[in-house]
Design a protein around this motif. Structure first.
Motif, PDB file in Angstrom:
ATOM      1  N   ARG A   1       6.203  -4.038  -6.899  1.00  0.00           N
ATOM      2  CA  ARG A   1       5.658  -3.360  -8.080  1.00  0.00           C
ATOM      3  C   ARG A   1       5.718  -1.837  -8.023  1.00  0.00           C
ATOM      4  NH1 ARG A   1       1.645  -5.373  -9.963  1.00  0.00           N
ATOM      5  NH2 ARG A   1       1.717  -7.370  -8.923  1.00  0.00           N
ATOM      6  N   LEU A   2       5.869  -1.221  -6.849  1.00  0.00           N
ATOM      7  CA  LEU A   2       5.826   0.239  -6.745  1.00  0.00           C
ATOM      8  C   LEU A   2       7.162   0.861  -7.150  1.00  0.00           C
ATOM      9  CD1 LEU A   2       3.925   0.537  -3.342  1.00  0.00           C
ATOM     10  CD2 LEU A   2       2.991   0.900  -5.641  1.00  0.00           C
TER      11      LEU A   2
ATOM     12  N   ARG B   1       0.864  -1.181   0.000  1.00  0.00           N
ATOM     13  CA  ARG B   1       0.000   0.000   0.000  1.00  0.00           C
ATOM     14  C   ARG B   1       0.904   1.235   0.000  1.00  0.00           C
ATOM     15  NH1 ARG B   1      -2.647  -2.789   4.235  1.00  0.00           N
ATOM     16  NH2 ARG B   1      -2.175  -1.112   5.723  1.00  0.00           N
ATOM     17  N   LEU B   2       0.785   2.052  -1.030  1.00  0.00           N
ATOM     18  CA  LEU B   2       1.708   3.160  -1.234  1.00  0.00           C
ATOM     19  C   LEU B   2       1.766   4.081  -0.032  1.00  0.00           C
ATOM     20  CD1 LEU B   2       3.618   4.795  -2.998  1.00  0.00           C
ATOM     21  CD2 LEU B   2       1.615   5.912  -4.028  1.00  0.00           C
ATOM     22  N   GLU B   3       0.599   4.499   0.487  1.00  0.00           N
ATOM     23  CA  GLU B   3       0.590   5.449   1.598  1.00  0.00           C
ATOM     24  C   GLU B   3       1.282   4.867   2.836  1.00  0.00           C
ATOM     25  OE1 GLU B   3      -2.006   4.469  -0.092  1.00  0.00           O
ATOM     26  OE2 GLU B   3      -2.570   6.243  -1.264  1.00  0.00           O
ATOM     27  N   LEU B   4       1.038   3.583   3.113  1.00  0.00           N
ATOM     28  CA  LEU B   4       1.669   2.943   4.268  1.00  0.00           C
ATOM     29  C   LEU B   4       3.179   2.900   4.100  1.00  0.00           C
ATOM     30  CD1 LEU B   4       1.683   1.265   6.878  1.00  0.00           C
ATOM     31  CD2 LEU B   4       1.225  -0.770   5.472  1.00  0.00           C
TER      32      LEU B   4
ATOM     33  N   LEU C   1       8.082   7.004  -6.392  1.00  0.00           N
ATOM     34  CA  LEU C   1       6.871   7.201  -5.602  1.00  0.00           C
ATOM     35  C   LEU C   1       7.147   7.004  -4.121  1.00  0.00           C
ATOM     36  CD1 LEU C   1       4.243   5.320  -7.814  1.00  0.00           C
ATOM     37  CD2 LEU C   1       4.500   7.800  -7.543  1.00  0.00           C
ATOM     38  N   LEU C   2       7.964   6.035  -3.802  1.00  0.00           N
ATOM     39  CA  LEU C   2       8.278   5.751  -2.401  1.00  0.00           C
ATOM     40  C   LEU C   2       9.128   6.848  -1.775  1.00  0.00           C
ATOM     41  CD1 LEU C   2       9.118   1.948  -2.774  1.00  0.00           C
ATOM     42  CD2 LEU C   2       6.972   2.962  -1.999  1.00  0.00           C
TER      43      LEU C   2
END
Length: 497
Positions: free
Chosen positions: A127-128, A100-103, A132-133
């Motif tokens: 996969r992210l 989960r990106l936000e987490l 973005l991270l």
């Protein structure tokens, strides 16, 4: 212990912080702990700590089968209650939280604020994209993706991917760390969703789902189609080289030309994804449960690990693919092994546990395993007197010319044993050794071995005198051991005259 402050000389970190205790976080814990790295684990999800400890126990079992060389003293596993405690005084932070990106952004930003300057921060995301991270981090230059594969403790690949703000040296440092714990770092050239291996893996899975959805095949039949055919090639040949070799009499370019049109035949449904309806999910679940043959998940994990160990060892014998990575890791283990004392007695080799796959049909250790144990002891002695890569390339090394074994007691799987090695004699060219193998706790030996070795000059294949400091240390050890009682069975068949 070493002049290296933050990283152990061969690149192994002293400590790492793990954020997340799922199957990936637990696999990382096992990979690091069993390679002698201290782990600080922050796993807030229910059951995380127990899960990680089970994964560690299973990995410990697999490593005992994977290699005969003694592992370093295990690192500690410390469970902490906050991100800040997990990243304190570590060289690497490995985040393995849910996808989960936000987490992940929140965890990585918090880790970046609490970690010491220069600490690498890596995400296990499958996969992210790393850019973005990095978005919420104060120091994004220290972050990159380090994507492993399950089970992390055995599969060597780790995909490294830099984000837009990643410092150039971060990839180099990360590759050094992962290589030091027996992994194969693969740098992804540009940011892309899913990186490399997962995109390939998911393409096959997508087609497999369609075959089950359309009742073309069952789950068992799909898995068998892969396991009994191209799946067996994959540890040796990737998908590109496979098609190249399918037409050996043609050039690589011509092979691609000939196979390319088949991709437009319409036989594949890779551009579509079947909807996971309740009906399809029920079908998949029923067939997967039937395929397991009443084995529990822990039993399947052990079967998976045993098969992976056998495959890795087979590849090691060929010095190829993941087997080459295993050989390099074992070379590091071998180089770290030194006798436990240098006092007046025989050299004491580290204890080790007898693997179950060393047993014959009678449940006893096979003869080749005694040869391997005594050969390992000889190699440890040679490293002890200073024969390293530089000496071998410039001066030479010792080669076995005669060896004798005496079997005295049977040994069983799981028993701990130790080899004592005594120099019976040495001169400028010859070295005579006597090994005693004992079960820990026994008074008498289980086996003895006597060996004669000849010093051979580098690049000639001919005997020549031992050189320099190696000669001095060997002769000093021989004088020290000459004061020891001569073993009863020594010289029965070979003798230094």
């Amino acid at each position: 212990m070493s002049e290296c402050s933050n990283l152990i000389c061969e690149g192994r970190p002293r400590a790492v912080g793990l954020l997340g205790g799922g199957v990936i976080g637990g696999g990382w814990a096992a990979r690091f702990v069993l390679n002698g790295v201290h782990v600080r684990l922050y796993g807030p999800s229910p059951g995380a700590v127990e899960r990680v400890r089970k994964i560690l126990a299973n990995a410990r079992r697999a490593y005992r089968r994977l290699t005969v060389f003694p592992l370093p003293a295990e690192g500690t596993l410390t469970v902490v209650q906050s991100v800040a405690d997990a990243v304190r005084e570590v060289e690497l932070v490995q985040e393995s939280a849910p996808e989960r990106l936000e987490l992940k952004q929140q965890l990585l930003a918090e880790a970046g604020r609490a970690a010491a300057p220069g600490t690498l921060i890596c995400s296990s995301t499958s996969r992210l994209r790393p850019s973005l991270l990095q978005a919420e981090m104060d120091h994004p230059e220290r972050l990159l993706v380090a994507h492993p594969f399950h089970p992390v403790h055995l599969l060597p690949l780790v995909e490294l991917c830099a984000g837009q703000s990643t410092a150039p040296d971060a990839l180099v440092r990360a590759a050094q760390i992962y290589r030091s714990v027996g992994m194969h770092p693969l740098v992804v050239r540009k940011e892309v969703d899913g990186f490399i291996a997962n995109r390939l893996q998911e393409a096959v899975w997508r087609e497999a789902l369609w075959l089950v959805h359309d009742d073309v095949a069952t789950v068992q039949e799909v898995d068998d189609a892969a396991r009994y055919s191209f799946g067996l090639r994959r540890p040796i040949l990737g998908p590109m080289q496979t098609y190249r070799m399918a037409i050996p009499h043609q050039s690589a370019r011509r092979a691609m030309e000939l196979f390319g049109p088949s991709l437009k035949s319409g036989s594949s449904r890779l551009t579509e994804v079947p909807e996971l309806t309740d009906g399809l999910l029920d079908k998949l679940a029923k067939q997967l449960d039937a395929q397991s043959e009443n084995l529990t998940v822990p039993e399947l994990e052990q079967k998976r690990d045993d098969c992976l160990v056998a495959m890795l060892q087979g590849l090691r014998g060929q010095g190829y693919s993941a087997g080459e990575t295993l050989s390099r890791w074992e070379q590091g283990l071998r180089d770290r092994v030194l006798p436990l004392n240098n006092g007046p007695g025989p050299l004491r080799m580290p204890t080790q546990q007898m693997p179950s796959d060393w047993m014959d049909y009678n449940g006893q250790v096979t003869e080749s395993c005694y040869v391997q144990l005594f050969g390992n002891a000889t190699g440890t002695l040679l490293r002890y007197i200073g024969i390293d890569d530089e000496y071998r390339s410039k001066c030479g090394s010792y080669q076995m010319v005669e060896s004798h074994l005496f079997h005295l007691r049977s040994l069983s799987a799981g028993e701990r044993v130790q080899v004592l090695t005594q120099v019976l004699g040495a001169d400028d060219k010859r070295l005579q050794l006597f090994h005693v193998l004992s079960r820990v706790g026994d008074e008498g030996p289980a086996a003895t071995g006597e060996q004669m070795l000849l010093h051979v000059k580098a690049g000639t294949g001919r005997s020549g005198p031992v050189q320099g400091n190696v000669r001095e240390k060997l002769l000093a050890l021989a004088r020290l051991h000459a004061e020891l009682p001569r073993p009863d069975r020594a010289g029965a068949s070979i003798e230094l005259r």
